[in-house]
Design an enzyme around this catalytic site. Structure first.
Site, PDB file in Angstrom:
ATOM      1  N   LYS A   1      39.827 -27.628 -24.042  1.00 20.81           N
ATOM      2  CA  LYS A   1      39.951 -26.375 -23.288  1.00 20.81           C
ATOM      3  C   LYS A   1      40.967 -25.501 -23.982  1.00 20.81           C
ATOM      4  O   LYS A   1      41.815 -25.990 -24.729  1.00 20.81           O
ATOM      5  CB  LYS A   1      40.426 -26.662 -21.864  1.00 20.81           C
ATOM      6  CG  LYS A   1      40.079 -25.576 -20.884  1.00 20.81           C
ATOM      7  CD  LYS A   1      38.662 -25.756 -20.368  1.00 20.81           C
ATOM      8  CE  LYS A   1      38.342 -24.807 -19.254  1.00 20.81           C
ATOM      9  NZ  LYS A   1      37.127 -25.237 -18.536  1.00 20.81           N
TER      10      LYS A   1
HETATM   11  P1  NAD Z   1      35.078 -15.564 -13.698  1.00 21.26           P
HETATM   12  O1  NAD Z   1      36.077 -14.928 -14.551  1.00 21.26           O
HETATM   13  O2  NAD Z   1      33.652 -15.149 -13.849  1.00 21.26           O
HETATM   14  O3  NAD Z   1      35.488 -15.330 -12.159  1.00 21.26           O
HETATM   15  C1  NAD Z   1      36.746 -15.702 -11.658  1.00 21.26           C
HETATM   16  C2  NAD Z   1      36.869 -15.222 -10.222  1.00 21.26           C
HETATM   17  O4  NAD Z   1      38.085 -15.760  -9.684  1.00 21.26           O
HETATM   18  C3  NAD Z   1      36.984 -13.693 -10.088  1.00 21.26           C
HETATM   19  O5  NAD Z   1      36.289 -13.266  -8.938  1.00 21.26           O
HETATM   20  C4  NAD Z   1      38.493 -13.482  -9.919  1.00 21.26           C
HETATM   21  O6  NAD Z   1      38.815 -12.286  -9.232  1.00 21.26           O
HETATM   22  C5  NAD Z   1      38.837 -14.719  -9.105  1.00 21.26           C
HETATM   23  N1  NAD Z   1      40.271 -15.028  -9.140  1.00 21.26           N
HETATM   24  C6  NAD Z   1      41.102 -15.017 -10.211  1.00 21.26           C
HETATM   25  N2  NAD Z   1      42.360 -15.303  -9.832  1.00 21.26           N
HETATM   26  C7  NAD Z   1      42.304 -15.521  -8.492  1.00 21.26           C
HETATM   27  C8  NAD Z   1      43.268 -15.852  -7.522  1.00 21.26           C
HETATM   28  N3  NAD Z   1      44.561 -16.011  -7.855  1.00 21.26           N
HETATM   29  N4  NAD Z   1      42.879 -15.998  -6.229  1.00 21.26           N
HETATM   30  C9  NAD Z   1      41.583 -15.808  -5.879  1.00 21.26           C
HETATM   31  N5  NAD Z   1      40.626 -15.498  -6.768  1.00 21.26           N
HETATM   32  C10 NAD Z   1      40.976 -15.352  -8.055  1.00 21.26           C
HETATM   33  O7  NAD Z   1      35.252 -17.141 -13.891  1.00 21.26           O
HETATM   34  P2  NAD Z   1      34.163 -18.287 -13.687  1.00 21.26           P
HETATM   35  O8  NAD Z   1      33.500 -18.532 -14.991  1.00 21.26           O
HETATM   36  O9  NAD Z   1      33.345 -17.998 -12.480  1.00 21.26           O
HETATM   37  O10 NAD Z   1      35.115 -19.550 -13.427  1.00 21.26           O
HETATM   38  C11 NAD Z   1      35.613 -19.851 -12.138  1.00 21.26           C
HETATM   39  C12 NAD Z   1      36.083 -21.299 -12.080  1.00 21.26           C
HETATM   40  O11 NAD Z   1      34.976 -22.148 -12.366  1.00 21.26           O
HETATM   41  C13 NAD Z   1      37.166 -21.687 -13.072  1.00 21.26           C
HETATM   42  O12 NAD Z   1      38.003 -22.659 -12.495  1.00 21.26           O
HETATM   43  C14 NAD Z   1      36.378 -22.324 -14.210  1.00 21.26           C
HETATM   44  O13 NAD Z   1      37.160 -23.223 -14.962  1.00 21.26           O
HETATM   45  C15 NAD Z   1      35.294 -23.030 -13.432  1.00 21.26           C
HETATM   46  N6  NAD Z   1      34.094 -23.320 -14.208  1.00 21.26           N
HETATM   47  C16 NAD Z   1      33.391 -22.332 -14.824  1.00 21.26           C
HETATM   48  C17 NAD Z   1      32.251 -22.645 -15.532  1.00 21.26           C
HETATM   49  C18 NAD Z   1      31.379 -21.590 -16.155  1.00 21.26           C
HETATM   50  O14 NAD Z   1      30.301 -21.930 -16.642  1.00 21.26           O
HETATM   51  N7  NAD Z   1      31.762 -20.337 -16.152  1.00 21.26           N
HETATM   52  C19 NAD Z   1      31.836 -23.988 -15.653  1.00 21.26           C
HETATM   53  C20 NAD Z   1      32.572 -24.975 -15.006  1.00 21.26           C
HETATM   54  C21 NAD Z   1      33.690 -24.626 -14.279  1.00 21.26           C
END
Ligand code: NAD
Length: 431
Positions: A116
């Site tokens: 990561k």
């Molecule tokens: P993203 O950037 O598309 O969205 C993130 C969201 O979280 C946004 O709506 C943002 O406003 C919100 N956010 C940020 N800080 C915040 C806070 N302090 N309080 C509340 N909301 C907050 O990101 P994503 O790709 O959707 O990833 C979200 C989570 O899922 C992360 O933990 C990531 O590691 C995990 N994840 C993502 C993927 C993927 O394929 N994108 C895969 C596995 C896990």
């Protein structure tokens, strides 16, 4: 048990994410009576790369950025894991998230290890062309620390298909013309049309939904009419909400980095998504809903909570107020060990992150295979294959948790660790 050769980096006044993931790991390692030599190996990360690099801003000034890539373990195959652009990215966060990736890829049965990284940055403060130069310069600085058969990044918080296209293009540009195209799978999550696979955009959110559905089937619960709330309305939060709504569940609350909203009659997912797209990614001031205090969010009356933002969100400070029956961890590490103990004592079940959000890395694996084999996969094929892998993983974890009398997280970790232990025992330790 923490072995003597590991020092836990604990932040002042607050237990860090590394301590959290290591507690989860050691609990499962105790349960399976993990070989002590292998425990020692898995307790630490293989490589930790920190890079300071200069980038020219639009006004001509040069700014220095700090980027991270932590490679935890590659016993099962190349390192795999996302790149995050966020102020909270530091070496501890990257280490913890890299460890979770190792367990996630192992649990899913993929030929990958865990990594990561990211950049400590608030991307909202930079123009699109600055973000492009930051991304390209970071990629260049990483050099052959990443590579299609060595370490394969993917999107995470605040990075997306565009970010991956820039990385792929920069990395490929450093190779000779005749071999350039063979390096396309250096990243996954690329745009369809630039080596991306159909369905990768929704694969994490779909997986979150599917694991909830599989849980509901085991518990004889009908999702139709069930209420849920989502923290984070980005890639994972949006797609999970979309598929939950399609199944008849009702979205009653959303929190993002800017605001928290509630509506007992239900928030229409498509309407909110359209609003967010035109509102710089924020849910703030969405009409037809009530704005609530940040601290009230997790205590909202609902059946299911989907944390899909950052780590350490459900903790000893708010777990006791939770009224839902199920937490489906779309985010990585959203529940800390203390918070989890309270939830479990209150009879609240948790679909752990390494299972719940594993649809993303499974989708990434398909994209990697597509590029590597010069193939073109279609959406229906991707979704079908994703469902197959996820169902197998879910059933393995669920059955193990029942037969061994442990929670789902310990079950998932135990299965994941045993697969890596087996590989080490078969191969031995060089020299
Ligand atoms: P993203 O950037 O598309 O969205 C993130 C969201 O979280 C946004 O709506 C943002 O406003 C919100 N956010 C940020 N800080 C915040 C806070 N302090 N309080 C509340 N909301 C907050 O990101 P994503 O790709 O959707 O990833 C979200 C989570 O899922 C992360 O933990 C990531 O590691 C995990 N994840 C993502 C993927 C993927 O394929 N994108 C895969 C596995 C896990």
């Amino acid at each position: 048990m923490i072995t003597k050769d590991i020092q836990l980096p604990v932040k002042k006044n607050e237990k860090g994410m590394v301590a959290n993931v290591l507690e989860q790991f050691n609990k499962a390692a105790d349960h399976i009576n993990l070989n002590p030599n292998i425990r020692r190996i898995l307790n630490v990360t293989n490589n930790e790369i920190i890079i300071h690099f200069p980038v020219k801003m639009d006004n001509g000034d040069v700014e220095i950025f700090t980027g991270y890539r932590v490679q935890h373990n590659n016993a099962l195959g190349p390192y795999k894991g996302g790149l995050r652009y966020h102020e909270t990215v530091d070496i501890d966060a990257a280490k913890a998230l890299a460890m979770w990736m190792t367990w996630k890829t192992s649990l899913a049965g993929l030929p990958y290890g865990g990594a990561k990284g990211g950049i400590q940055i608030n991307p909202k403060l930079y123009s699109q062309s600055e973000l492009e130069r930051i991304t390209r310069r970071f990629t260049y600085a990483l050099g052959d620390n990443i590579g299609p058969e060595h370490d394969i990044p993917a999107p995470d918080v605040n990075t997306n298909a565009q970010t991956m296209a820039w990385i792929a293009d920069t990395y490929m540009s450093t190779k000779g013309p005749s071999e350039r195209s063979t390096y396309q799978h250096v990243v996954t999550g690329k745009p369809v049309g630039s080596g991306g696979i159909e369905g990768r955009d929704r694969s994490t959110g779909y997986g979150v939904f599917l694991t909830i559905k599989l849980w509901a089937e085991k518990r004889n619960v009908n999702l139709k009419g069930k209420t849920f709330i989502v923290q984070g309305f980005g890639n994972v939060g949006y797609w999970a909400s979309h598929f939950m709504e399609q199944e008849g569940a009702i979205l009653v609350g959303v929190q993002d980095a800017f605001s928290s909203i509630y509506k007992s009659e239900g928030i229409e997912v498509k309407q909110l998504q359209a609003y967010v797209t035109n509102n710089e990614g924020s849910i703030k001031n969405f009409a037809n809903s009530e704005a609530i205090e940040k601290e009230e969010f997790f205590a909202l009356a609902c059946d299911i909570i989907i944390p899909a933002a950052l780590g350490n969100q459900i903790t000893e400070h708010n777990a006791a107020s939770i009224k839902a029956n199920l937490i489906a961890e779309g985010a990585n590490g959203p529940t800390n060990v203390e918070g989890e103990a309270i939830l479990l004592a209150n009879g609240i079940e948790i679909i752990p992150d390494i299972l719940c959000n594993s649809g993303g890395v499974i989708g990434s694996y398909f994209e990697w295979l597509q590029n590597r084999n010069g193939e073109l996969w279609h959406m229906d094929e991707v979704i079908l294959k994703l469902e197959k892998v996820l169902k197998e993983s879910f059933n393995k974890v669920y059955d193990y948790s029942i037969s061994e009398g442990v929670d789902m997280r310990t079950a998932a970790f135990s299965i994941a660790i045993q697969r890596i232990e087996k590989a080490y025992i078969q191969r031995g330790i060089f020299p």
